[in-house]
Scaffold this active site. Structure first.
Site, PDB file in Angstrom:
ATOM      1  N   GLU A  61      -0.485   4.883  -0.429  1.00 53.48           N
ATOM      2  CA  GLU A  61      -1.257   6.129  -0.610  1.00 53.48           C
ATOM      3  C   GLU A  61      -0.351   7.340  -0.468  1.00 53.48           C
ATOM      4  OE1 GLU A  61      -4.408   5.801   2.231  1.00 53.48           O
ATOM      5  OE2 GLU A  61      -5.767   4.936   0.760  1.00 53.48           O
ATOM      6  N   LYS A  73      -2.950   0.779 -24.811  1.00 50.70           N
ATOM      7  CA  LYS A  73      -3.392   0.695 -26.213  1.00 50.70           C
ATOM      8  C   LYS A  73      -2.144   0.752 -27.111  1.00 50.70           C
ATOM      9  CE  LYS A  73      -7.881   2.283 -24.725  1.00 50.70           C
ATOM     10  NZ  LYS A  73      -8.926   3.328 -24.723  1.00 50.70           N
ATOM     11  N   THR A 121      -4.448   6.261 -21.555  1.00 56.03           N
ATOM     12  CA  THR A 121      -4.296   4.909 -21.045  1.00 56.03           C
ATOM     13  C   THR A 121      -2.879   4.488 -21.404  1.00 56.03           C
ATOM     14  OG1 THR A 121      -5.125   4.026 -23.130  1.00 56.03           O
ATOM     15  CG2 THR A 121      -6.722   4.256 -21.347  1.00 56.03           C
ATOM     16  N   TYR A 171       0.840  -1.206   0.000  1.00 56.06           N
ATOM     17  CA  TYR A 171       0.000   0.000   0.000  1.00 56.06           C
ATOM     18  C   TYR A 171       0.871   1.250   0.000  1.00 56.06           C
ATOM     19  CZ  TYR A 171      -4.992  -0.136  -0.049  1.00 56.06           C
ATOM     20  OH  TYR A 171      -6.273  -0.197  -0.485  1.00 56.06           O
ATOM     21  N   ARG A 175      -2.545  -2.444 -18.308  1.00 54.63           N
ATOM     22  CA  ARG A 175      -3.765  -1.637 -18.158  1.00 54.63           C
ATOM     23  C   ARG A 175      -3.515  -0.608 -17.074  1.00 54.63           C
ATOM     24  NH1 ARG A 175      -7.154  -4.345 -21.303  1.00 54.63           N
ATOM     25  NH2 ARG A 175      -8.611  -2.640 -21.176  1.00 54.63           N
ATOM     26  N   ASP A 192      -7.106  13.836 -24.735  1.00 51.45           N
ATOM     27  CA  ASP A 192      -7.186  12.426 -24.328  1.00 51.45           C
ATOM     28  C   ASP A 192      -6.549  11.612 -25.445  1.00 51.45           C
ATOM     29  OD1 ASP A 192      -7.843   9.824 -23.782  1.00 51.45           O
ATOM     30  OD2 ASP A 192      -9.933  10.250 -23.233  1.00 51.45           O
TER      31      ASP A 192
HETATM   32  C1  LIG Z   1      -9.924   3.643 -23.883  1.00 55.93           C
HETATM   33  C2  LIG Z   1     -10.245   5.074 -23.679  1.00 55.93           C
HETATM   34  C3  LIG Z   1     -10.529   5.592 -22.407  1.00 55.93           C
HETATM   35  C4  LIG Z   1     -10.824   4.753 -21.206  1.00 55.93           C
HETATM   36  O1  LIG Z   1      -9.942   3.867 -20.800  1.00 55.93           O
HETATM   37  P1  LIG Z   1     -10.344   2.688 -19.766  1.00 55.93           P
HETATM   38  O2  LIG Z   1      -9.005   2.255 -19.331  1.00 55.93           O
HETATM   39  O3  LIG Z   1     -11.103   1.684 -20.565  1.00 55.93           O
HETATM   40  O4  LIG Z   1     -11.168   3.276 -18.672  1.00 55.93           O
HETATM   41  C5  LIG Z   1     -10.693   6.956 -22.288  1.00 55.93           C
HETATM   42  N1  LIG Z   1     -10.597   7.760 -23.342  1.00 55.93           N
HETATM   43  C6  LIG Z   1     -10.362   7.293 -24.582  1.00 55.93           C
HETATM   44  C7  LIG Z   1     -10.277   8.241 -25.711  1.00 55.93           C
HETATM   45  C8  LIG Z   1     -10.192   5.934 -24.784  1.00 55.93           C
HETATM   46  O5  LIG Z   1      -9.990   5.484 -26.021  1.00 55.93           O
END
Ligand SMILES: *Cc1c(COP(=O)(O)O)cnc(C)c1O
Length: 423
Positions: free
Chosen positions: A58, A231, A228, A56, A237, A202
């Site tokens: 925090e 991807k 994220t 942990y 993740r 994003d």
């Molecule tokens: C995949 C994605 C997210 C969210 O990611 P999670 O890990 O699934 O919560 C947010 N914004 C965009 C543009 C995404 O493609």
């Protein structure tokens, strides 16, 4: 079998181990075209499976609430420093559990409940967390939605400016989940400045392309950048929030204690490994190949009469409108999956069909590029897709089975990180 091997899991919980092995084989045997997915390296898998999960932590490095942070502190610092170096940002928070909580933290940092927020409409390629109605972000804030142009399939920047000046959002999102074209960060930044809004980029889908120099960077344009890590960036993740030094404190406070408790240290370690991998010259080659593959696949699909949103792609992603093929996205996606081609049905802009049975398919080349497939394979991939889509409208399962076999055969010569064929 799975690599690294999982002998203790087999001994202790054969049922679960069996399912893990089945999933590894599935990933090995299928042409994985889901645009948000990838294959991480065995090193990333190993880091994610360490005893760091026991701890942990925090707080932030040097300011924790529990003792025993002698090694977690340098791990988190390493991950954040690598993110800063790789993306050229002043601040990086590597604690968000995933992309959606990272985006929620941005609201927490800059908005009060009820404040207006602007984002690309979900069915046009935006993300739920950019203010869509079923999301907390659409319920607790006042969403304003921009769209793409019907004639070009590209974001309508004139509409973005008009809406921003009229509605005065406090926060503007750019980026999304089904955008096949380059995002014009400088144009968004200018609009945000005019409207007095915070600009959040994003880059969840394209972070790996940005890191590898295959897509322009939002750095210097956006106030805050969320991504994220799993991807195109090819990590575990997880997620990160990057910002200028000016916003560092607000971002950190929003993540902890604003929204989260203890960070997932095993994930942080795996992010650090992925960021190191992404800073190697080979990753830039990878990122460029992802885009080259997507362009080659798009060209081959166009040759076969497929209608692509915006007419093609600049990145890793292709959005196919199946309307002229006389089949919905869902039955097509299901037949393709049975044929060993894994992708997702997706709404296309101005889709007349329902979200659970939309007109389109979304395709991405991040995972197959990691497997080592090059442009020369894309005409074959398009041919298989075309055969299966045609067979699906005629309910011809023999084609589906033949293609699945051909794909298994092809992929046997492309090694998969996380899988070994040796006993
Ligand atoms: C995949 C994605 C997210 C969210 O990611 P999670 O890990 O699934 O919560 C947010 N914004 C965009 C543009 C995404 O493609």
């Amino acid at each position: 079998m799975h690599e690294p091997s999982v002998p203790h899991l087999h001994a202790e919980d054969p049922e679960l181990a069996g399912l893990v092995e089945d999933e590894a084989r599935r990933q090995y045997e299928k042409l994985r075209l889901i645009a948000s997915e990838n294959y991480v390296s065995p090193a990333v898998l190993e880091a994610a499976g360490t005893v760091l999960t026991n701890k942990y932590s925090e707080g932030y490095a040097g300011r924790r609430y529990y003792e025993g942070q002698q090694f977690v502190d340098p791990i988190e610092t390493l991950a954040a420093d690598r993110a800063k170096e790789l993306f050229g940002v002043e601040h990086a928070n590597v604690q968000p559990y995933s992309g959606s909580p990272a985006n929620l933290a941005v609201y927490m940092a800059f908005l009060e409940p009820g404040d207006p927020v602007m984002g690309l409409s979900l069915p046009m390629g935006g993300h739920l967390t950019h203010g869509w109605s079923v999301s907390a972000t659409g319920k607790w804030f006042r969403p304003v939605r921009y769209e793409v142009r019907a004639d070009t399939g590209r974001v309508d920047l004139d509409q973005v400016r008009d809406l921003a000046l009229k509605e005065r959002p406090k926060l503007i999102w750019c980026g999304g989940t089904a955008i096949p074209r380059t995002i014009d960060f400088p144009a968004f930044a200018e609009i945000a400045r005019e409207a007095g809004a915070v600009l959040a980029a994003d880059i969840a889908h394209i972070a790996g392309l940005i890191a590898g120099g295959a897509h322009p960077s939002p750095v210097g344009h956006a106030d805050v950048i969320t991504t994220t890590t799993h991807k195109t960036l090819r990590g575990p993740r997880g997620a990160m929030i990057m910002s200028t030094a000016e916003h560092a404190k607000a971002v950190d406070k929003a993540v902890f204690p604003g929204l989260q408790g203890g960070p997932h240290n095993h994930t942080t370690a795996a992010i650090a490994v992925a960021l190191k991998e992404a800073s190697q010259p080979g990753f830039a080659v990878y990122a460029r190949q992802v885009v080259a593959n997507a362009k080659a696949l798009a060209a081959a699909l166009l040759d076969r009469g497929y209608d692509l949103t915006s007419g093609g792609t600049d990145n890793h992603l292709i959005l196919i409108d199946l309307t002229n093929k006389g089949i919905g996205g869902k039955p097509a996606a299901q037949a393709l999956d049975r044929a060993g081609i894994e992708l997702n049905y997706n709404a296309v802009p101005f889709d007349p069909r329902k979200p659970f049975d939309p007109s389109g398919l979304r395709v991405g080349t991040a995972a197959i590029t990691t497997r080592g497939l090059g442009e020369e394979r894309m005409p074959q991939v398009a041919a298989w897709m075309d055969e299966v889509v045609q067979a699906a409208s005629k309910q011809d399962e023999s084609v589906v089975e033949r293609v699945a076999g051909q794909i298994r055969e092809l992929l046997a010569s492309y090694p998969m990180p996380g899988w070994t064929s040796a006993p």
